[in-house]
Motif scaffolding. Structure first.
Motif, short mmCIF file in Angstrom:
data_model
loop_
_atom_site.label_atom_id
_atom_site.label_comp_id
_atom_site.label_asym_id
_atom_site.label_seq_id
_atom_site.Cartn_x
_atom_site.Cartn_y
_atom_site.Cartn_z
N PRO B 28 11.34 9.73 -14.94
CA PRO B 28 10.25 10.28 -14.11
C PRO B 28 9.54 9.21 -13.27
O PRO B 28 9.11 9.49 -12.14
N ILE B 29 9.43 7.99 -13.80
CA ILE B 29 8.75 6.94 -13.02
C ILE B 29 9.58 6.59 -11.79
O ILE B 29 9.06 6.49 -10.67
N ILE B 30 10.89 6.47 -12.00
CA ILE B 30 11.74 6.11 -10.86
C ILE B 30 11.72 7.21 -9.80
O ILE B 30 11.57 6.95 -8.61
N SER B 31 11.83 8.48 -10.25
CA SER B 31 11.85 9.55 -9.24
C SER B 31 10.52 9.62 -8.50
O SER B 31 10.49 9.86 -7.29
N THR B 32 9.40 9.39 -9.20
CA THR B 32 8.11 9.41 -8.52
C THR B 32 7.99 8.24 -7.54
O THR B 32 7.49 8.40 -6.42
N ALA B 33 8.48 7.07 -7.96
CA ALA B 33 8.45 5.91 -7.07
C ALA B 33 9.24 6.20 -5.79
O ALA B 33 8.82 5.82 -4.69
N LEU B 34 10.36 6.93 -5.95
CA LEU B 34 11.15 7.28 -4.76
C LEU B 34 10.35 8.17 -3.80
O LEU B 34 10.42 8.02 -2.59
N VAL B 38 9.65 7.25 0.07
CA VAL B 38 10.12 8.09 1.17
C VAL B 38 8.93 8.76 1.88
O VAL B 38 8.74 8.62 3.09
N PHE B 39 8.10 9.49 1.09
CA PHE B 39 7.02 10.26 1.72
C PHE B 39 5.79 9.40 2.03
O PHE B 39 5.12 9.60 3.02
N GLY B 40 5.52 8.48 1.12
CA GLY B 40 4.32 7.66 1.29
C GLY B 40 4.49 6.64 2.39
O GLY B 40 3.69 6.58 3.34
N SER B 41 5.57 5.84 2.34
CA SER B 41 5.72 4.74 3.29
C SER B 41 6.55 5.13 4.51
O SER B 41 6.08 5.09 5.64
N ALA B 42 7.80 5.58 4.27
CA ALA B 42 8.70 5.82 5.40
C ALA B 42 8.22 6.94 6.31
O ALA B 42 8.01 6.75 7.51
N ILE B 43 8.00 8.13 5.73
CA ILE B 43 7.58 9.27 6.57
C ILE B 43 6.06 9.31 6.69
O ILE B 43 5.51 9.57 7.76
N GLY B 44 5.39 8.97 5.58
CA GLY B 44 3.94 9.08 5.54
C GLY B 44 3.22 8.28 6.59
O GLY B 44 2.16 8.68 7.10
N SER B 45 3.82 7.12 6.97
CA SER B 45 3.14 6.29 7.96
C SER B 45 3.09 6.97 9.32
O SER B 45 2.29 6.61 10.18
N ARG B 46 3.95 7.99 9.55
CA ARG B 46 3.95 8.71 10.83
C ARG B 46 3.09 9.98 10.77
O ARG B 46 2.96 10.69 11.75
N ILE B 47 2.57 10.31 9.55
CA ILE B 47 1.75 11.50 9.41
C ILE B 47 0.28 11.06 9.45
O ILE B 47 -0.10 10.07 8.82
N SER B 48 -0.51 11.82 10.17
CA SER B 48 -1.92 11.43 10.27
C SER B 48 -2.63 11.73 8.95
O SER B 48 -2.08 12.38 8.06
N GLU B 49 -3.85 11.27 8.83
CA GLU B 49 -4.62 11.46 7.60
C GLU B 49 -4.84 12.93 7.31
O GLU B 49 -4.93 13.75 8.23
N VAL B 50 -4.93 13.30 6.02
CA VAL B 50 -5.24 14.67 5.62
C VAL B 50 -6.61 14.65 4.96
O VAL B 50 -6.81 13.91 3.99
N ASP B 51 -7.55 15.43 5.49
CA ASP B 51 -8.91 15.47 4.96
C ASP B 51 -9.50 14.06 4.80
O ASP B 51 -10.18 13.76 3.80
#
Lengths: 309, 253
Positions: B28-34, B38-51
């Motif tokens: 579970p730690i590895i899958s969460t880190a993934l 992916v979502f936090g760094s790679a894609i997340g950096s292109r998504i604007s802030e939420v709330d």
């Protein structure tokens, strides 16, 4: 007050599919006794044990374990009982020591490494205490299950078919274990479908068939009344009639005159047979072959059921 | 109370985790880190802030909830299903142990494991994204309540299941979709108005929302409604467990 170890009154179990596994069972087993429940497969032996131990719900009736009601005072009742089920079910990845310690805790006892050490040594398992259960042989696994059942120092031990699927040597080893437990004052209830096993081990035998206890008596008297044997003497030359010198033996001659049948009691044993063979020899009868036949449990049940109807 | 028995089962269950450390903790730690990569760094950096929260930080509470729920269910369901499967349940049923004690020990052990796992994931997340926890007491309350509730739910599944397929079908077909559609990766405000209403029938929405509120003080629904929902689910699970033991359902013949 000397309460019986087990007291069962009117115990019944009918399964959802309508099968009546226990039919108004009354039974009392004394303290320190070795009691054998003898019956064919499907007679209700295992169901009776399961009901007392809480694995199966009774449909009606009551049971007391050392004076404690099996449902209302289930804690006190079950703490007195050690159960060794028929199937070998063990946690493959646990060690012998860990699984025995777990059983002791589960039955509400504080940790006591000294007692566990004694139990494992008694069962010749001490050297294997750090082995995983999956690495043990079948005979050892069965002894581990006995160790688990004894871990919480029970007064009463249920052994469901303790020697099923066990080779002759291990079976004798198991009997020795049971004898040692008897010396320690543990009440033992074992189920078996081997007449020989009941005869070897038990003080008293309860015969069960179709969920009914058919008779309960001392092993000796049961064997006397039930353990019929037949010795067949196949003759080298046919006879016309049983010779006069052998009349005292109550022999029967087969229709073709080729064999003599001798019926004797299980308890009379070798002495009676030797006497007969000497008499046959001195009568000048030559034998072709000898065969003995023991009444099987099934035959005994047929004769018992036949006698009661 | 048979405390030695509770301790024996609890210790046995925790020891089982150590034997299966890869499956229980590392996977579970590895899958969460993934997810974070992916979502936090790679894609997340292109998504604007939420709330007002960066996207990488926004998804952390939802991801912890996802692991907490799935791990609670799988821990507790396996713990009771496996003894049934291999037959060692005979010992538990013949022991001087009450049903309350059985539940406390099995559910307690499963909840302990998943809560510890949740905290480990939280620590892992803090390596990847900047985190702040504005209401730590509420955070722990949601963590523990969800761990206990879903361990109870897993316990029920473990008793109900009579084969391995049934053991995995509910987590796979119901819990995972509800979690993904429950606002783990998005705020409900991002949905079209009609879906904002429909999604409120998903109980996971309330858990993720309440848990996220304990981090950033932003929520899709009021935090007390979230608390009421998780408590309601807990009570429902307790009622089912009580019924199972009263009737001996799938435990005794």
């Amino acid at each position: 007050m000397n309460l019986p170890a087990i007291d069962i009154q009117g115990l019944e179990k009918t399964f959802d599919n309508g099968l009546r596994a226990l039919d108004a069972v009354d039974l009392s087993i004394g303290r320190g006794e070795i009691f054998a429940l003898l019956g064919p497969n499907g007679a209700g032996k295992t169901t009776l044990i399961k009901v007392i131990c809480g694995l199966t719900e009774a449909s009606a009736g009551d049971a007391w374990v050392a004076g404690h009601h099996f449902r209302r005072e289930f804690r006190q009742a079950r703490m007195r009982i050690g159960l060794v089920p028929q199937e070998l079910t063990t946690d493959a990845f646990e060690t012998v020591w860990a699984t025995t310690r777990f059983s002791r805790g589960l039955f509400g006892r504080r940790r006591d490494p000294a007692h566990l050490e004694k139990v494992l040594k008694d069962l010749s398992l001490w050297d294997k205490r750090n082995s995983m259960l999956m690495t043990l042989s079948g005979g050892m696994k069965r002894r581990v299950m006995i160790a688990k059942a004894l871990a919480h120092e029970p007064d009463i031990l249920f052994l469901d078919e303790p020697t099923a699927g066990v080779d002759v040597e291990l079976r004798r080893g198991m009997w020795q274990v049971i004898n040692r437990l008897r010396e320690q004052g543990v009440t033992i209830v074992l189920t078996t479908h081997y007449l020989e096993e009941a005869e070897q081990m038990a003080d008293r035998v309860g015969v069960i068939n179709n969920g009914q206890i058919m008779r309960v008596e001392s092993t000796e008297s049961l064997m006397q009344s039930l353990g019929q044997k037949r010795l067949t003497l196949e003759l080298a030359a046919p006879l016309d009639a049983v010779p006069d010198t052998l009349e005292g033996y109550n022999l029967t001659l087969t229709d073709d005159g080729c064999a003599l049948n001798y019926h004797y009691n299980h308890c009379e044993g070798a002495e009676a047979v030797q006497g007969l063979l000497r008499a046959v020899d001195s009568a000048g009868i030559r034998l072709h072959d000898v065969d003995t036949h023991e009444s099987s449990l099934e035959e005994i049940f047929v004769s018992m059921v036949g006698g009661s109807t | 109370m048979n405390w030695p028995a509770i301790r024996a089962i609890y210790v046995f269950e925790i020891a089982r985790t150590w034997r299966t450390i890869f499956q229980s903790v590392l996977s579970p730690i590895i899958s969460t880190a993934l997810y974070f990569v992916v979502f936090g760094s790679a894609i997340g950096s292109r998504i604007s802030e939420v709330d007002g929260v960066s996207y990488g930080a926004f998804i952390v509470p939802g991801l912890i909830m996802l692991s907490l729920m799935t791990q609670s269910i799988s821990n507790a369901s396996f713990a009771i299903y496996f003894p049934k499967f291999i037959g060692t349940i005979y010992e538990l049923l013949s022991a001087p142990v009450s049903y309350v004690e059985i539940v406390i020990s099995y559910v307690g052990a499963a909840a302990t494991k998943s809560v510890v796992l949740g905290l480990i994931i939280l620590a892992t997340a803090s390596v990847f994204v900047p985190l702040r926890i504005e209401h730590p007491a509420w955070m722990l309350l949601f963590l523990v309540l969800t761990g206990i509730t879903f361990s109870l739910f897993g316990f029920i599944i473990g008793i109900w299941a009579d084969n391995f397929e049934k053991l995995t079908i509910i987590p796979l077909l119901i819990v995972t979709p509800l979690t993904f559609l429950g606002g783990t990766f998005y705020s409900l405000k991002m949905l079209p108005p009609i879906w904002q209403k429909i999604t409120l029938v998903n109980p996971v929405v309330y858990l993720v929302s309440g848990f996220r509120w304990s981090f950033y003080s932003v929520a899709d629904v009021n935090v007390y409604i979230s608390l009421a929902m998780i408590t309601g689910f807990l009570v429902a699970c307790l009622a089912i467990v009580a019924w199972i033991f009263k009737t001996g359902y799938r435990l005794k013949s």
